[in-house]
Design a protein around this motif. Structure first.
Motif, PDB file in Angstrom:
ATOM      1  N   TRP A  96      68.954  82.039 -16.939  1.00 55.94           N
ATOM      2  CA  TRP A  96      69.613  83.786 -16.799  1.00 55.94           C
ATOM      3  C   TRP A  96      68.502  84.403 -17.035  1.00 55.94           C
ATOM      4  O   TRP A  96      68.456  85.948 -17.022  1.00 55.94           O
ATOM      5  CB  TRP A  96      70.771  83.911 -17.756  1.00 55.94           C
ATOM      6  N   ARG A 139      65.891  79.931 -10.552  1.00 53.39           N
ATOM      7  CA  ARG A 139      66.751  79.503  -9.500  1.00 53.39           C
ATOM      8  C   ARG A 139      65.792  79.790  -8.100  1.00 53.39           C
ATOM      9  O   ARG A 139      66.087  78.927  -7.286  1.00 53.39           O
ATOM     10  CB  ARG A 139      67.879  80.202  -9.193  1.00 53.39           C
TER      11      ARG A 139
ATOM     12  N   ASN B 156      74.448  73.647 -22.113  1.00 50.99           N
ATOM     13  CA  ASN B 156      73.169  72.558 -21.981  1.00 50.99           C
ATOM     14  C   ASN B 156      72.672  72.183 -23.379  1.00 50.99           C
ATOM     15  O   ASN B 156      72.151  73.111 -24.298  1.00 50.99           O
ATOM     16  CB  ASN B 156      72.106  73.056 -21.310  1.00 50.99           C
ATOM     17  N   SER B 158      70.035  70.742 -24.670  1.00 52.92           N
ATOM     18  CA  SER B 158      68.820  70.726 -24.774  1.00 52.92           C
ATOM     19  C   SER B 158      68.413  72.316 -25.101  1.00 52.92           C
ATOM     20  O   SER B 158      67.539  72.551 -25.859  1.00 52.92           O
ATOM     21  CB  SER B 158      67.783  70.332 -23.569  1.00 52.92           C
ATOM     22  N   ARG B 159      68.872  73.421 -24.342  1.00 51.60           N
ATOM     23  CA  ARG B 159      68.844  74.666 -24.729  1.00 51.60           C
ATOM     24  C   ARG B 159      69.280  75.181 -26.116  1.00 51.60           C
ATOM     25  O   ARG B 159      68.694  75.737 -26.757  1.00 51.60           O
ATOM     26  CB  ARG B 159      69.626  75.473 -23.595  1.00 51.60           C
ATOM     27  N   ARG B 161      69.577  73.200 -28.913  1.00 51.47           N
ATOM     28  CA  ARG B 161      68.711  72.598 -29.676  1.00 51.47           C
ATOM     29  C   ARG B 161      67.457  73.402 -29.626  1.00 51.47           C
ATOM     30  O   ARG B 161      67.002  73.755 -30.882  1.00 51.47           O
ATOM     31  CB  ARG B 161      68.326  71.072 -29.088  1.00 51.47           C
ATOM     32  N   GLN B 162      66.978  74.038 -28.572  1.00 50.89           N
ATOM     33  CA  GLN B 162      65.734  74.643 -28.515  1.00 50.89           C
ATOM     34  C   GLN B 162      66.032  75.879 -29.438  1.00 50.89           C
ATOM     35  O   GLN B 162      65.042  76.375 -30.193  1.00 50.89           O
ATOM     36  CB  GLN B 162      65.400  75.261 -27.110  1.00 50.89           C
ATOM     37  N   MET B 165      65.748  75.043 -32.892  1.00 55.11           N
ATOM     38  CA  MET B 165      64.311  74.726 -33.451  1.00 55.11           C
ATOM     39  C   MET B 165      63.612  76.022 -33.632  1.00 55.11           C
ATOM     40  O   MET B 165      62.765  76.014 -34.480  1.00 55.11           O
ATOM     41  CB  MET B 165      63.850  74.008 -32.052  1.00 55.11           C
ATOM     42  N   LEU B 166      64.072  77.201 -32.870  1.00 58.37           N
ATOM     43  CA  LEU B 166      63.220  78.371 -32.807  1.00 58.37           C
ATOM     44  C   LEU B 166      63.974  79.330 -34.038  1.00 58.37           C
ATOM     45  O   LEU B 166      63.668  80.319 -34.280  1.00 58.37           O
ATOM     46  CB  LEU B 166      63.438  79.189 -31.738  1.00 58.37           C
ATOM     47  N   MET B 168      67.102  80.355 -34.449  1.00 59.29           N
ATOM     48  CA  MET B 168      68.182  81.139 -34.016  1.00 59.29           C
ATOM     49  C   MET B 168      69.463  80.873 -35.072  1.00 59.29           C
ATOM     50  O   MET B 168      69.731  79.512 -34.871  1.00 59.29           O
ATOM     51  CB  MET B 168      68.592  81.174 -32.648  1.00 59.29           C
ATOM     52  N   ARG B 172      73.205  84.404 -33.010  1.00 60.65           N
ATOM     53  CA  ARG B 172      72.386  84.545 -31.931  1.00 60.65           C
ATOM     54  C   ARG B 172      72.425  83.363 -31.063  1.00 60.65           C
ATOM     55  O   ARG B 172      72.237  83.713 -29.563  1.00 60.65           O
ATOM     56  CB  ARG B 172      70.702  84.478 -32.286  1.00 60.65           C
ATOM     57  N   ARG B 176      73.129  84.713 -27.478  1.00 54.21           N
ATOM     58  CA  ARG B 176      71.823  84.663 -26.523  1.00 54.21           C
ATOM     59  C   ARG B 176      71.858  83.295 -25.653  1.00 54.21           C
ATOM     60  O   ARG B 176      71.097  83.343 -24.505  1.00 54.21           O
ATOM     61  CB  ARG B 176      70.614  84.571 -27.504  1.00 54.21           C
ATOM     62  N   ILE B 177      72.617  82.295 -25.999  1.00 51.93           N
ATOM     63  CA  ILE B 177      72.606  81.157 -25.008  1.00 51.93           C
ATOM     64  C   ILE B 177      74.152  80.957 -24.852  1.00 51.93           C
ATOM     65  O   ILE B 177      74.450  80.597 -23.607  1.00 51.93           O
ATOM     66  CB  ILE B 177      72.231  79.770 -25.989  1.00 51.93           C
ATOM     67  N   TRP B 180      75.850  83.086 -22.112  1.00 51.93           N
ATOM     68  CA  TRP B 180      75.429  82.876 -20.695  1.00 51.93           C
ATOM     69  C   TRP B 180      76.030  81.455 -20.206  1.00 51.93           C
ATOM     70  O   TRP B 180      76.148  81.257 -18.934  1.00 51.93           O
ATOM     71  CB  TRP B 180      73.827  82.820 -20.606  1.00 51.93           C
ATOM     72  N   GLU B 181      75.733  80.447 -20.989  1.00 50.17           N
ATOM     73  CA  GLU B 181      76.106  79.066 -20.522  1.00 50.17           C
ATOM     74  C   GLU B 181      77.587  79.226 -20.027  1.00 50.17           C
ATOM     75  O   GLU B 181      78.159  78.395 -19.181  1.00 50.17           O
ATOM     76  CB  GLU B 181      76.093  77.997 -21.683  1.00 50.17           C
ATOM     77  N   LEU B 260      72.550  81.627 -11.415  1.00 47.27           N
ATOM     78  CA  LEU B 260      72.957  80.597 -11.671  1.00 47.27           C
ATOM     79  C   LEU B 260      72.189  79.501 -10.836  1.00 47.27           C
ATOM     80  O   LEU B 260      72.087  79.610  -9.616  1.00 47.27           O
ATOM     81  CB  LEU B 260      74.434  80.301 -11.267  1.00 47.27           C
ATOM     82  N   PRO B 261      71.599  78.424 -11.399  1.00 53.25           N
ATOM     83  CA  PRO B 261      70.917  77.411 -10.421  1.00 53.25           C
ATOM     84  C   PRO B 261      71.730  76.910  -9.312  1.00 53.25           C
ATOM     85  O   PRO B 261      73.126  76.502  -9.568  1.00 53.25           O
ATOM     86  CB  PRO B 261      70.419  76.489 -11.551  1.00 53.25           C
TER      87      PRO B 261
END
Lengths: 264, 266
Positions: A96, A139, B156, B158-159, B161-162, B165-166, B168, B172, B176-177, B180-181, B260-261
């Protein structure tokens, strides 16, 4: 030669995905030890199912070992010091956010000053050749650009150690070369420690100065040697061919005696 | 070329279906040789009569006031449901242990038809604007809450976890994650909630007329007065309101999810 100080040590690690397996046949790792030296590029090689990815995840703290210790030496002991990057670039990218925000985001989270973050973002985007897509969303990127963004974001905050799990495996030749060049530049500039997980000897020979070859399960080290290469001085082709033969021989020797993987 | 034809077909087909339905409706209400239509006009007035009634209602202006009131109740319910459902859903999505404790209760609550709770709302909140809004709110909030939680649970790993790791913190990571997910799920559950809420607001308006205003009330009143064309016209106006609101939500959704992918589930 770089310093040989240990950055991260795996000490007598045991790990199995089948936790209720009392017979122990499903063990991927049993009494596995490995020391990763600071400031070097170590390649961890082995065929599919040799446990190399599991080792990477245990080292990165994603999987907890059943027994043994993962020791992170000073300088490598904060959570953000060791980053793990797999072969799915979207796992390391926030879709995003645009490219610029993806690279800058971690720096903001870690409290970098605006000026430092801006100069680092510009260095990283230049290194990974992303300057032309800074305001694009992931994307809209090509596969190669997305892979570069995944690495750019993951290496943006100058992590002490990056573990690249098959990251180079499925790249087209042009992207692969761009990424190899970028990684060499990052290692030279930041002095990062890299761990490459791969089953392609060429990936290891292109970048690594130490190659560890893994054998059958539970994983064991069957070969471990220095290539004498460095980011500024890649291997010459005759030595590279010679080393590739050596790796192939080790791998073939393992494959001959390897048992099929138990179903997990 | 065939693909283009299919696409054209997909665009035109809904229009054709509406025309066919209108034509059948018109045929059923035609006066034959006997001087009587096939279906009694008390049951089904002619399209022309409904159109005339509808235009009359709009020109008189009262119906717009009713539609406005219904829209206001619906919007209040939905906005309050989003304000409650999203933060709570993200919280549950982050603290999964907490969610596991309340998951059963939540699904049980959602299984109670909201209309069955209306008498309780009347006792607790009283007869008034707020009891209509709260009933629709309750229903929408559970739908949006569950949608948000499912979206956040599918985030996700991994996101996330990231993020940890940072450094947050939970707040947050949630904003922040996880937000959106979960966004695609938040949108789809909001559209589901919109449908439920419109149905509830209309139904409740029929039975408690607060100031006698609201589309539901009007449908009921017109029917009671045997003003059948007006009844049909008001029902169609209500349907139109639902269709327009859904289209607006879809537009906002498509615009907000442009990142969105490809191939990711919506």
């Amino acid at each position: 030669m770089n310093s040989k100080q240990s950055a991260l040590e795996l000490d007598s690690i045991a790990f199995s995905y089948a936790k209720d397996d009392t017979v122990g046949k499903g063990s991927l790792l049993a009494n596995f030890s490995l020391s990763i030296e600071a400031g070097r590029i170590t390649a961890l090689m082995g065929s599919s199912g040799s446990g190399k990815s599991t080792i990477a995840k245990v080292a990165a703290g994603i999987l907890a070992p059943d027994a043994g210790r993962v020791i992170r030496h000073p300088g490598f002991d904060r959570p953000c010091d060791v980053v793990y990057i797999d072969q799915t670039p979207l796992n390391s990218v926030f879709p995003w956010l645009d490219v610029a925000a993806n690279i800058r985001g971690p720096l903001q989270e870690l409290g970098w000053s605006a000026a430092d973050a801006a100069s680092r973002t510009s260095f990283i985007s230049d290194t990974f050749r992303l300057t032309h897509v800074m305001s694009s969303k992931p994307r809209t990127l090509s596969g190669g650009e997305l892979q570069r963004l995944a690495l750019a974001r993951s290496l943006s905050w100058r992590p002490q150690m990056a573990i690249l799990d098959e990251t180079l495996s499925s790249l087209d030749p042009r992207t692969r070369k761009l990424i190899l060049d970028a990684l060499r530049r990052i290692v030279q500039q930041d002095g990062s420690t890299l761990v490459l997980i791969t089953h392609y000897p060429q990936d290891a020979l292109d970048l690594a100065d130490r190659i560890v070859v893994l054998g059958s399960l539970p994983a064991e080290i069957v070969d471990d040697f220095q290539t004498g290469a460095s980011p500024s001085r890649p291997l010459d082709s005759s030595l590279s061919v010679e080393l590739e033969l050596r790796i192939n021989e080790s791998v073939r020797a393992i494959n001959d005696k390897v048992e099929t993987l138990p179903c997990l | 070329m065939p693909l283009k034809k299919i696409w054209l077909g997909a665009r035109i087909a809904p229009g054709i279906i509406i025309v066919v339905i209108a034509a059948v409706w018109w045929l059923l209400t035609l006066t034959g040789g006997s001087g009587k239509p096939m279906v009694d006009s008390i049951i089904l007035p002619s399209p022309a009569a409904v159109w005339k009634a509808g235009v009359g209602l709009v020109l008189a202006g009262g119906i717009l006031n009713d539609a406005g009131k219904t829209l206001f109740r619906l919007s209040c319910a939905l906005v309050l449901a989003l304000l409650a459902g999203i933060p709570l859903g993200l919280l549950f999505g982050h603290f999964r242990e907490v969610y596991r404790c309340v998951e059963g209760l939540l699904h049980a609550l959602r299984s109670i038809p909201a209309a069955a709770l209306f008498p309780l709302f009347l006792i607790v909140i009283g007869v008034g604007e707020s009891s209509i809004i709260m009933l629709a709110w309750y229903n929408s909030a559970t739908v949006i809450l569950i949608g948000t939680v499912s979206g956040a649970l599918l985030a996700n790993e991994s996101r996330v976890r990231q993020g940890r790791m940072l450094g947050m913190n939970g707040w947050r990571i949630a904003t922040r994650i996880l937000f959106w997910e979960a966004l695609p799920h938040i949108f789809s559950s909001t559209r589901v909630a919109l449908g439920y809420s419109l149905a509830l607001v209309i139904a409740v308006e029929m039975f408690i007329g607060i100031g006698e205003v609201g589309l539901g009330r009007k449908i009921f009143d017109f029917q009671a007065a045997y003003r059948i064309p007006e009844t049909y016209a008001t029902i169609l106006i209500t349907a139109g309101l639902g269709v327009i609101l859904n289209a607006i939500l879809l537009t906002v959704e498509n615009y907000s999810l442009r990142w969105l992918p490809r191939g990711q589930a919506r």
